[in-house]
Design a protein around this motif. Structure first.
Motif, short mmCIF file in Angstrom:
data_model
loop_
_atom_site.label_atom_id
_atom_site.label_comp_id
_atom_site.label_asym_id
_atom_site.label_seq_id
_atom_site.Cartn_x
_atom_site.Cartn_y
_atom_site.Cartn_z
N ILE A 1 9.23 -58.24 32.66
CA ILE A 1 10.35 -57.55 33.29
C ILE A 1 10.64 -56.24 32.55
O ILE A 1 10.76 -55.18 33.16
CB ILE A 1 11.61 -58.45 33.30
CG1 ILE A 1 11.39 -59.67 34.21
CG2 ILE A 1 12.83 -57.66 33.78
CD1 ILE A 1 12.48 -60.72 34.11
N LYS A 2 10.75 -56.31 31.23
CA LYS A 2 11.03 -55.11 30.43
C LYS A 2 9.90 -54.09 30.55
O LYS A 2 10.14 -52.88 30.63
CB LYS A 2 11.25 -55.49 28.96
CG LYS A 2 12.44 -56.40 28.73
CD LYS A 2 13.74 -55.79 29.24
CE LYS A 2 14.92 -56.70 28.97
NZ LYS A 2 16.16 -56.21 29.64
N SER B 1 7.86 -53.67 33.09
CA SER B 1 7.93 -53.05 34.42
C SER B 1 9.04 -52.02 34.49
O SER B 1 8.86 -50.93 35.06
CB SER B 1 8.14 -54.13 35.48
OG SER B 1 7.10 -55.09 35.45
N GLU B 2 10.19 -52.35 33.93
CA GLU B 2 11.30 -51.40 33.90
C GLU B 2 10.91 -50.13 33.15
O GLU B 2 11.25 -49.01 33.57
CB GLU B 2 12.52 -52.04 33.24
CG GLU B 2 13.19 -53.12 34.07
CD GLU B 2 14.32 -53.81 33.34
OE1 GLU B 2 15.30 -54.22 34.00
OE2 GLU B 2 14.24 -53.95 32.09
N SER B 3 10.20 -50.29 32.05
CA SER B 3 9.82 -49.13 31.24
C SER B 3 8.81 -48.25 31.97
O SER B 3 8.92 -47.02 31.97
CB SER B 3 9.23 -49.60 29.90
OG SER B 3 10.21 -50.24 29.12
N ALA C 1 8.41 -48.04 35.21
CA ALA C 1 9.14 -47.40 36.31
C ALA C 1 9.94 -46.21 35.80
O ALA C 1 9.95 -45.13 36.42
CB ALA C 1 10.05 -48.41 36.99
N ALA C 2 10.61 -46.38 34.66
CA ALA C 2 11.42 -45.30 34.09
C ALA C 2 10.55 -44.12 33.66
O ALA C 2 10.91 -42.95 33.86
CB ALA C 2 12.23 -45.81 32.91
N HIS D 1 5.45 -46.25 41.76
CA HIS D 1 6.52 -47.21 41.50
C HIS D 1 5.99 -48.48 40.84
O HIS D 1 4.87 -48.93 41.14
CB HIS D 1 7.21 -47.61 42.80
CG HIS D 1 7.81 -46.46 43.54
ND1 HIS D 1 8.05 -46.49 44.89
CD2 HIS D 1 8.20 -45.23 43.13
CE1 HIS D 1 8.57 -45.35 45.28
NE2 HIS D 1 8.67 -44.56 44.23
N THR E 1 7.34 -52.49 39.86
CA THR E 1 8.39 -53.48 40.11
C THR E 1 8.03 -54.82 39.50
O THR E 1 6.89 -55.28 39.62
CB THR E 1 8.59 -53.67 41.63
OG1 THR E 1 9.08 -52.45 42.19
CG2 THR E 1 9.57 -54.79 41.93
N GLN F 1 12.33 -49.94 43.45
CA GLN F 1 13.27 -50.83 42.74
C GLN F 1 12.54 -51.49 41.58
O GLN F 1 11.58 -52.22 41.79
CB GLN F 1 13.80 -51.88 43.71
CG GLN F 1 14.82 -52.83 43.12
CD GLN F 1 15.36 -53.80 44.17
OE1 GLN F 1 15.30 -53.54 45.38
NE2 GLN F 1 15.86 -54.94 43.72
N PRO F 2 12.97 -51.29 40.33
CA PRO F 2 12.22 -51.78 39.18
C PRO F 2 12.15 -53.30 39.05
O PRO F 2 11.19 -53.83 38.52
CB PRO F 2 12.96 -51.18 37.98
CG PRO F 2 13.70 -50.01 38.53
CD PRO F 2 14.08 -50.41 39.93
N VAL F 3 13.17 -54.00 39.51
CA VAL F 3 13.20 -55.46 39.42
C VAL F 3 13.78 -56.03 40.71
O VAL F 3 14.75 -55.50 41.24
CB VAL F 3 14.07 -55.95 38.23
CG1 VAL F 3 14.02 -57.47 38.13
CG2 VAL F 3 13.62 -55.32 36.92
#
Length: 272
Positions: A164-165, A167-169, A171-172, A183, A185, A232-234
Motif C-alpha cells: 500500500i505504501k 503504491s502511494e509513493s 503514485a505521488a 497511475h 493503485t 486513485q492511489p488506494v
C-alpha cells in the motif's frame, strides 16, 4: 493489428483475481501477457479470451519465487516487440504457520513472490510508461494491510501494508514528476472467493464465516481498474471492507491489536 492495442501484463493469472483481471481487460480490448506457474491453465484461459474477444494473449510460465523470473518476463515481451502499458501485480499466497514453525526458505520465497518481484516488475516497466506518457499499475494488496498484526501467516499483513505504501509513493512520484497519465493503485480486497484459501489450507475455516463478509472477484477487479484509471492511489472495494479499513484508523492501537488477536483463529492457520 494486435500490436497497436495496449498490452496488460498480469501475474498470478491462472485463477482467481488474476484470471478475472485477464477477463476484464480482454473485454476492454487489451492484449494480454499472462504469467503464473501453471502453464496448462494459462493456455486454456488464453485460448478462451482470444476466441471471445479477438485479443492477442502471450503466455509466459514463470515462478516468481525465482529471482530471475521478472527480467525473463520483461525480456520475453521485449523480444516480441511489445511494450507494457499496464501491470497487474496479483501473484500471491498465504504461508500457514507461525514464524517459529516455518522455514526461512519458505519465508524468503514468500517475500520474493509477494514483495520483491512486484516491486522489481514495477521498476522495470515504469520508465517506458513515463516515456510514452501512459501507464497503469495495480498492486493487489489486501485489507490485511490495514489491520493489526496477529499470530500466524506472519509476514502477510506487513507485506500488504508495504505494498500500500509503495503504491502511494509511486503514485505521488508520478504526479510530482508530471507523468499525469501514469497511475499506480493499491487494490485492497478483503475476503474474496477464489482458490487462495484452498492453497493456504483455510477453506474449511473460511467456509464457516458469514457470507456477507465475502465478495466475488468480478466487482473487486472492476473497482481496481476504475480506481487506477482515475488515478486513485488506494481502493478498498466493498462496504464491509471499507468499514473495517475506516475502523482500523480510528480505534486506539491497543484495542485494534486485542481485536485482531481475538479473531486470529477465524482467519489464520497457526500450524503449517
Amino acid at each position: 493489428m494486435g500490436m497497436n492495442r495496449r498490452l496488460c501484463l498480469i501475474t498470478g493469472a491462472s485463477s482467481g483475481i488474476g484470471a478475472e483481471f485477464a477477463k476484464q481487460y480482454a473485454a476492454l480490448g487489451w492484449d494480454l501477457a499472462l504469467t503464473a506457474r501453471r502453464a496448462d491453465r494459462l493456455q486454456v484461459l488464453a485460448a478462451e479470451l482470444h476466441a471471445r474477444h479477438g485479443v492477442l494473449v502471450e503466455v509466459i510460465p514463470e515462478d516468481l519465487a525465482n529471482p530471475g523470473a521478472p527480467p525473463r518476463i520483461i525480456a520475453a515481451l521485449e523480444g516480441k516487440g511489445r511494450e507494457i502499458d499496464a501491470l497487474v501485480n496479483n501473484a500471491g499466497y498465504g504461508l500457514p504457520g507461525t514464524f517459529l514453525s516455518t522455514s526461512w526458505s519458505d519465508q524468503a520465497d514468500f517475500l520474493q513472490v509477494l514483495y520483491t518481484a512486484p516491486v522489481e516488475l514495477t521498476h522495470r516497466v515504469l520508465p517506458g510508461m513515463a516515456a510514452r506518457g501512459f501507464g497503469r499499475i495495480i498492486n493487489v494488496a489486501s485489507l490485511a494491510g490495514y489491520t493489526a498484526g496477529s499470530a500466524g501467516h506472519t509476514l502477510y499483513g506487513s507485506v500488504k501494508s508495504a505494498m500500500i505504501k509503495f503504491s502511494e509513493s509511486v503514485a505521488a512520484e508520478c504526479e510530482t514528476l508530471g507523468h499525469k497519465d501514469v497511475h499506480c493503485t493499491a487494490l485492497c480486497p478483503g475476503f474474496t472467493w477464489s482458490e487462495f484459501h484452498d492453497v493456504n489450507g483455510m477453506r474449511e475455516t473460511t467456509n464457516k464465516m458469514p457470507k456477507w463478509m465475502w465478495m466475488e472477484a468480478a466487482p473487486v477487479v472492476k473497482a481496481g481498474i476504475e480506481a487506477v484509471n482515475r488515478g486513485q492511489p488506494v481502493v478498498v472495494p466493498g462496504v464491509f471492507n471499507k468499514a473495517v479499513a475506516t475502523l482500523t484508523r480510528i480505534l486506539p492501537e491497543p484495542v485494534g491489536r486485542a481485536l485482531a488477536h481475538s479473531q486470529t483463529a477465524r482467519y489464520r492457520k497457526l500450524e503449517g
